[in-house]
Write a protein that holds these residues in place. Structure first.
Motif, PDB file in Angstrom:
ATOM      1  N   GLN A 187      10.210   8.676 -21.524  1.00 39.93           N
ATOM      2  CA  GLN A 187       9.190   7.779 -20.977  1.00 39.93           C
ATOM      3  C   GLN A 187       9.851   6.805 -20.014  1.00 39.93           C
ATOM      4  N   VAL A 188       9.143   6.435 -18.953  1.00 39.77           N
ATOM      5  CA  VAL A 188       9.656   5.457 -18.004  1.00 39.77           C
ATOM      6  C   VAL A 188       9.826   4.128 -18.731  1.00 39.77           C
ATOM      7  N   PHE A 189      10.932   3.460 -18.483  1.00 41.43           N
ATOM      8  CA  PHE A 189      11.232   2.152 -19.055  1.00 41.43           C
ATOM      9  C   PHE A 189      10.051   1.211 -18.834  1.00 41.43           C
ATOM     10  N   ASP A 190       9.655   0.484 -19.876  1.00 39.32           N
ATOM     11  CA  ASP A 190       8.454  -0.366 -19.824  1.00 39.32           C
ATOM     12  C   ASP A 190       8.401  -1.303 -18.625  1.00 39.32           C
ATOM     13  N   GLY A 191       9.511  -1.851 -18.245  1.00 39.37           N
ATOM     14  CA  GLY A 191       9.526  -2.796 -17.132  1.00 39.37           C
ATOM     15  C   GLY A 191       9.087  -2.203 -15.810  1.00 39.37           C
ATOM     16  N   PHE A 192       9.121  -0.883 -15.727  1.00 40.37           N
ATOM     17  CA  PHE A 192       8.745  -0.200 -14.479  1.00 40.37           C
ATOM     18  C   PHE A 192       7.563   0.730 -14.681  1.00 40.37           C
ATOM     19  N   ALA A 193       6.815   0.534 -15.738  1.00 42.66           N
ATOM     20  CA  ALA A 193       5.760   1.457 -16.151  1.00 42.66           C
ATOM     21  C   ALA A 193       4.864   1.899 -15.001  1.00 42.66           C
ATOM     22  N   PRO A 194       4.607   3.201 -14.938  1.00 42.69           N
ATOM     23  CA  PRO A 194       3.694   3.720 -13.914  1.00 42.69           C
ATOM     24  C   PRO A 194       2.275   3.226 -14.144  1.00 42.69           C
ATOM     25  N   GLN A 195       1.524   3.196 -13.068  1.00 48.08           N
ATOM     26  CA  GLN A 195       0.096   2.911 -13.158  1.00 48.08           C
ATOM     27  C   GLN A 195      -0.650   4.242 -13.090  1.00 48.08           C
ATOM     28  N   GLU A 196      -1.881   4.216 -13.547  1.00 51.68           N
ATOM     29  CA  GLU A 196      -2.687   5.429 -13.500  1.00 51.68           C
ATOM     30  C   GLU A 196      -2.750   5.946 -12.065  1.00 51.68           C
ATOM     31  N   GLY A 197      -2.519   7.233 -11.924  1.00 50.50           N
ATOM     32  CA  GLY A 197      -2.572   7.854 -10.603  1.00 50.50           C
ATOM     33  C   GLY A 197      -1.227   7.946  -9.902  1.00 50.50           C
ATOM     34  N   ASP A 198      -0.202   7.243 -10.404  1.00 47.20           N
ATOM     35  CA  ASP A 198       1.127   7.362  -9.802  1.00 47.20           C
ATOM     36  C   ASP A 198       1.673   8.760 -10.055  1.00 47.20           C
ATOM     37  N   PRO A 199       2.248   9.397  -9.046  1.00 49.42           N
ATOM     38  CA  PRO A 199       2.813  10.724  -9.246  1.00 49.42           C
ATOM     39  C   PRO A 199       3.951  10.710 -10.268  1.00 49.42           C
ATOM     40  N   ASP A 200       3.984  11.744 -11.097  1.00 47.04           N
ATOM     41  CA  ASP A 200       5.017  11.931 -12.107  1.00 47.04           C
ATOM     42  C   ASP A 200       5.683  13.269 -11.812  1.00 47.04           C
ATOM     43  N   ILE A 201       6.936  13.217 -11.398  1.00 48.46           N
ATOM     44  CA  ILE A 201       7.668  14.418 -11.039  1.00 48.46           C
ATOM     45  C   ILE A 201       8.710  14.672 -12.127  1.00 48.46           C
ATOM     46  N   VAL A 202       8.562  15.764 -12.843  1.00 48.25           N
ATOM     47  CA  VAL A 202       9.512  16.134 -13.894  1.00 48.25           C
ATOM     48  C   VAL A 202      10.483  17.152 -13.317  1.00 48.25           C
ATOM     49  N   LYS A 203      11.761  16.898 -13.529  1.00 45.62           N
ATOM     50  CA  LYS A 203      12.801  17.798 -13.025  1.00 45.62           C
ATOM     51  C   LYS A 203      13.670  18.273 -14.180  1.00 45.62           C
ATOM     52  N   HIS A 204      14.345  19.412 -13.960  1.00 43.96           N
ATOM     53  CA  HIS A 204      15.216  19.975 -14.978  1.00 43.96           C
ATOM     54  C   HIS A 204      16.662  20.055 -14.503  1.00 43.96           C
ATOM     55  N   ARG A 205      16.923  19.464 -13.359  1.00 43.90           N
ATOM     56  CA  ARG A 205      18.273  19.430 -12.790  1.00 43.90           C
ATOM     57  C   ARG A 205      18.484  18.047 -12.181  1.00 43.90           C
ATOM     58  N   VAL A 206      19.604  17.851 -11.508  1.00 46.16           N
ATOM     59  CA  VAL A 206      19.909  16.558 -10.895  1.00 46.16           C
ATOM     60  C   VAL A 206      18.944  16.263  -9.744  1.00 46.16           C
TER      61      VAL A 206
ATOM     62  N   GLY B  80       0.793  -1.222   0.000  1.00 43.61           N
ATOM     63  CA  GLY B  80       0.000   0.000   0.000  1.00 43.61           C
ATOM     64  C   GLY B  80       0.828   1.276   0.000  1.00 43.61           C
ATOM     65  N   ILE B  81       2.080   1.167  -0.421  1.00 44.84           N
ATOM     66  CA  ILE B  81       2.966   2.326  -0.468  1.00 44.84           C
ATOM     67  C   ILE B  81       2.855   2.984  -1.838  1.00 44.84           C
ATOM     68  N   MET B  82       2.730   4.295  -1.845  1.00 43.64           N
ATOM     69  CA  MET B  82       2.682   5.052  -3.081  1.00 43.64           C
ATOM     70  C   MET B  82       3.995   4.866  -3.848  1.00 43.64           C
ATOM     71  N   VAL B  83       3.879   4.717  -5.168  1.00 42.50           N
ATOM     72  CA  VAL B  83       5.048   4.650  -6.040  1.00 42.50           C
ATOM     73  C   VAL B  83       5.024   5.897  -6.915  1.00 42.50           C
ATOM     74  N   GLY B  84       6.092   6.669  -6.844  1.00 45.44           N
ATOM     75  CA  GLY B  84       6.203   7.879  -7.646  1.00 45.44           C
ATOM     76  C   GLY B  84       7.369   7.775  -8.603  1.00 45.44           C
ATOM     77  N   TYR B  85       7.281   8.509  -9.684  1.00 45.40           N
ATOM     78  CA  TYR B  85       8.308   8.473 -10.731  1.00 45.40           C
ATOM     79  C   TYR B  85       8.900   9.851 -10.920  1.00 45.40           C
ATOM     80  N   VAL B  86      10.218   9.916 -10.944  1.00 38.43           N
ATOM     81  CA  VAL B  86      10.940  11.152 -11.175  1.00 38.43           C
ATOM     82  C   VAL B  86      11.649  11.002 -12.520  1.00 38.43           C
ATOM     83  N   ARG B  87      11.471  12.009 -13.388  1.00 34.54           N
ATOM     84  CA  ARG B  87      12.103  11.974 -14.712  1.00 34.54           C
ATOM     85  C   ARG B  87      12.768  13.309 -15.000  1.00 34.54           C
TER      86      ARG B  87
END
Length: 192
Positions: free
Chosen positions: A92-111, A51-58
């Motif tokens: 795009q996130v690598f297919d093997g780790f694809a986000p599910q609907e509703g997963d947070p997507d954090i876009v960054k422009h630095r490290v 039940g832990i949220m999974v978020g993606y940073v790109r």
């Protein structure tokens, strides 16, 4: 604990971890050798089951690269090499780790995943107190997330078998420096 934690899968995108991406000669061999792909899938599955949220940073830039710092040793060649373009296959996130609907997507422009992003407001709004971190590179986004997360009063956990540097030395040196600020564990052993 589940509601107070988030698993952040960071920069695990095609430009960096797909065999056909620009990381095909650096990150991909190390990810394969270290089992990063399977371990990251395990971490994501375990987090979702707990039940832990999974978020993606790109990391990414608009097509005109307006946010790309021209003097950066890390990003200055992005435009020239046609990488990290938002909306492209590479970011795009690598297919093997694809986000599910509703997963947070954090876009960054630095490290850093914190600098100029929606990450901090998201964490505060969700009551997150613990960051479980994985991605590439260990000495880049993972290190930045740990150091900034620590200074923002989050407990930080690094899943070392879900991380890689461009070289084994970069990975090992980064982990050595992070042990002071974070718990270092694995996808199978992390307490959820």
């Amino acid at each position: 604990m589940a509601s107070e934690s988030i698993l952040l899968v960071m920069d695990m995108m095609n430009d960096l971890v797909h065999p056909d991406g620009m990381g095909g000669t650096s990150y991909v061999p190390l990810c394969e050798a270290r089992g990063v792909y399977d371990n990251t899938k395990l971490a994501i599955r375990r987090a979702r089951e707990a039940g832990i949220m999974v978020g993606y940073v790109r990391v990414g830039f608009s097509p005109d690269y307006a946010e790309c710092p021209p003097g950066s040793p890390v990003f200055s060649k992005a435009k020239e090499n046609g990488v990290f373009t938002l909306g492209s296959w590479g970011t795009q996130v690598f297919d093997g780790f694809a986000p599910q609907e509703g997963d947070p997507d954090i876009v960054k422009h630095r490290v850093s995943p914190f600098y100029g992003t929606k990450l901090e407001p998201l964490l505060r709004a969700q009551g997150v107190k613990r960051l479980i971190l994985c991605g590439v590179s260990t000495n880049g986004v993972v290190s930045a997330a740990v150091r900034e997360g620590h200074d923002r009063d989050y407990a930080c956990v690094v899943l070392e078998d879900c991380c890689a540097g461009a070289t084994s030395e970069e990975h090992d040196f980064a982990l050595a420096g992070l042990r002071r600020y974070a718990q270092i564990t694995t996808a199978a052993e992390v307490a959820l």
